[in-house]
Write a protein that holds these residues in place. Structure first.
Motif, mmCIF file in Angstrom:
data_model
loop_
_atom_site.group_PDB
_atom_site.id
_atom_site.type_symbol
_atom_site.label_atom_id
_atom_site.label_comp_id
_atom_site.label_asym_id
_atom_site.label_seq_id
_atom_site.Cartn_x
_atom_site.Cartn_y
_atom_site.Cartn_z
ATOM 1 N N ARG A 85 41.108 6.424 4.958
ATOM 2 C CA ARG A 85 39.998 5.599 4.466
ATOM 3 C C ARG A 85 40.433 4.147 4.282
ATOM 4 N NH1 ARG A 85 39.139 10.262 1.247
ATOM 5 N NH2 ARG A 85 40.230 9.269 -0.499
ATOM 6 N N ALA A 88 40.800 2.516 7.817
ATOM 7 C CA ALA A 88 39.505 2.271 8.467
ATOM 8 C C ALA A 88 38.752 1.137 7.780
ATOM 9 C CB ALA A 88 38.670 3.549 8.459
ATOM 10 N N ARG A 110 41.215 9.737 13.534
ATOM 11 C CA ARG A 110 40.273 9.780 12.407
ATOM 12 C C ARG A 110 39.876 8.372 11.983
ATOM 13 N NH1 ARG A 110 42.952 14.574 12.119
ATOM 14 N NH2 ARG A 110 41.776 16.360 11.332
ATOM 15 N N ARG A 113 37.425 7.069 14.745
ATOM 16 C CA ARG A 113 36.063 7.613 14.649
ATOM 17 C C ARG A 113 35.276 6.926 13.531
ATOM 18 N NH1 ARG A 113 38.573 12.709 15.886
ATOM 19 N NH2 ARG A 113 38.626 13.278 13.681
ATOM 20 N N ARG A 114 35.926 6.664 12.418
ATOM 21 C CA ARG A 114 35.243 5.971 11.314
ATOM 22 C C ARG A 114 34.855 4.547 11.725
ATOM 23 N NH1 ARG A 114 36.199 7.598 5.763
ATOM 24 N NH2 ARG A 114 36.951 9.736 5.689
ATOM 25 N N ARG A 118 30.835 2.993 12.284
ATOM 26 C CA ARG A 118 30.307 1.926 11.426
ATOM 27 C C ARG A 118 30.218 0.578 12.133
ATOM 28 N NH1 ARG A 118 33.918 2.698 6.156
ATOM 29 N NH2 ARG A 118 32.938 0.688 5.598
#
Length: 393
Positions: A85, A88, A110, A113-114, A118
């Motif tokens: 998190r 990203a 991962r 993809r985030r 967005r």
């Protein structure tokens, strides 16, 4: 903190690498990109010491993700998810002209993809293909939704992506092809390979869990082999693993010489007549160095259960896959016994047909892995810049 003002001509490139091997690729790529763009490039992201020297201030130390094994991942999952998190969000705040994710797909994909979900305008290049040809082939098609181009290190990978309907994929070359002079023996070193007391390399792995799974097994196999033939044993390792390796070999029936660091490892490769190695990139390194080998791999029971049902190739040896033939013997899980390893290693150490088959196969690698006169980092930079231009044009 608000982002600093960016000059009109400046390009912002974010790179994410969470392992030392990826850090080396990232650093080489950054160097070429700076040569092409000059002062009109700003780097950000995650990397190690090499990428730091080229201008990245890493979001976090990559040592925080030095995890291997299913159990370790489960216990560290909250931390891993937090770092995904964090990374990203940092990319999205920076809004770069290009995001380059480098290897470590369980983490970097991962993040990608985030970011794509967005801000679809940010182009994404994946440097080092996940092993879609070995397991979970459906990943290739899924990657089309968040990866614009894949930079492959292995020559057979572009065709695999085409068959699996993945994103565009180009072979840029393996960094090992730039290091052949340090891997291959000169005339004097070749004489050592053929000496009366040959050098045998033992390579149990580059992570603590790999060493734990392989060290005692390899020691027992080498002990059995030493009962019927004489050789000098060399175990290359890195400085941060030296203590655990030295402790682990104390009970070995034949004491190895510990070679610490990359320079000593390469010197040992140039002298070695044969090797006992854990499966992985090192098999390709040994093959390019012309060192016949026996390979082995053990993991925990849970991981073995999963991998048996997932793997879709007959060999997990990179050198075998590039050569296109299973010339290098591999012993997995319950086949990993001291008896099996000692017998196979004895064959490739001697002047046998098994040894000759490997040497003849290794002689084809230069042509199979050729990239012409362009180094991998240059080919990679060309595709990164072209992809960035297409998406921003």
């Amino acid at each position: 903190m608000p982002p600093r003002p960016v000059a009109a001509a400046e390009r912002k490139i974010c790179l994410i690498a969470t392992e030392e091997s990826g850090d080396r690729l990232g650093a080489a790529l950054m160097k070429v990109l700076r040569q092409r763009l000059g002062d009109a490039v700003q780097f950000s992201g995650v990397g190690g010491r090499g990428m730091a020297r080229e201008g990245i201030s890493s979001l976090f130390p990559i040592e925080e993700l030095s995890i291997i094994g299913l159990a370790a991942v489960v216990t560290q999952l909250p931390k891993i998810l937090r770092l995904i998190r964090l990374t990203a969000d940092a990319v999205l705040d920076e809004a770069p002209d290009m995001l380059v994710i480098i290897d470590s797909p369980d983490f970097t994909h991962r993040v990608a993809r985030r970011v794509r979900a967005r801000n679809p305008k940010i182009p994404i290049v994946d440097y080092v293909s996940p092993s879609v040809w070995a397991w979970r082939p459906g990943r290739a098609r899924t990657m089309r939704s968040y990866v614009d181009h894949v930079l492959a290190l292995l020559p057979f990978e572009p065709e695999e992506y085409r068959k699996l309907q993945g994103p565009p994929c180009s072979y840029v070359g393996h960094p090992l092809t730039e290091q052949l002079a340090s891997l291959r023996p000169n005339a004097q070193e070749q004489a050592w390979r053929d000496a009366e007391l040959p050098v045998v390399l033992v390579l149990p792995g580059s992570r603590r869990s790999e060493i734990r799974h392989h060290l005692a097994l390899f020691g027992a196999a080498l002990g059995q082999l030493s009962d019927r033939t004489k050789f000098e044993l060399v175990l290359p390792t890195m400085s941060h693993l030296e203590a655990i390796v030295r402790e682990g070999v104390k009970t070995w029936p034949i004491a190895p010489r510990i070679a610490v660091g990359e320079a000593e490892k390469r010197a040992a490769f140039r002298l070695a007549r044969a090797a006992l190695a854990k499966s992985g990139t090192v098999t390709l390194e040994l093959a390019l160095a012309g060192v016949p080998m026996v390979t082995a791999y053990r993991v925990g029971a849970a991981e073995a259960f999963i991998l048996r049902r997932a793997i879709r190739v007959s060999s997990v040896i990179l050198a075998n896959l590039v050569i296109g033939s299973e010339v290098i013997p591999e012993f997995l899980q319950e086949d990993c016994t001291p008896e099996n390893l000692a017998q196979a290693l004895g064959e490739v150490l001697a002047d046998s047909s098994a040894r000759q088959r490997q040497l003849e196969a290794f002689a084809t690698l230069d042509a199979k892995m050729s990239t012409g006169n362009q180094p991998p980092s240059v080919r990679a930079a060309d595709i990164v810049l072209a992809t960035m231009g297409r998406r921003s044009g």
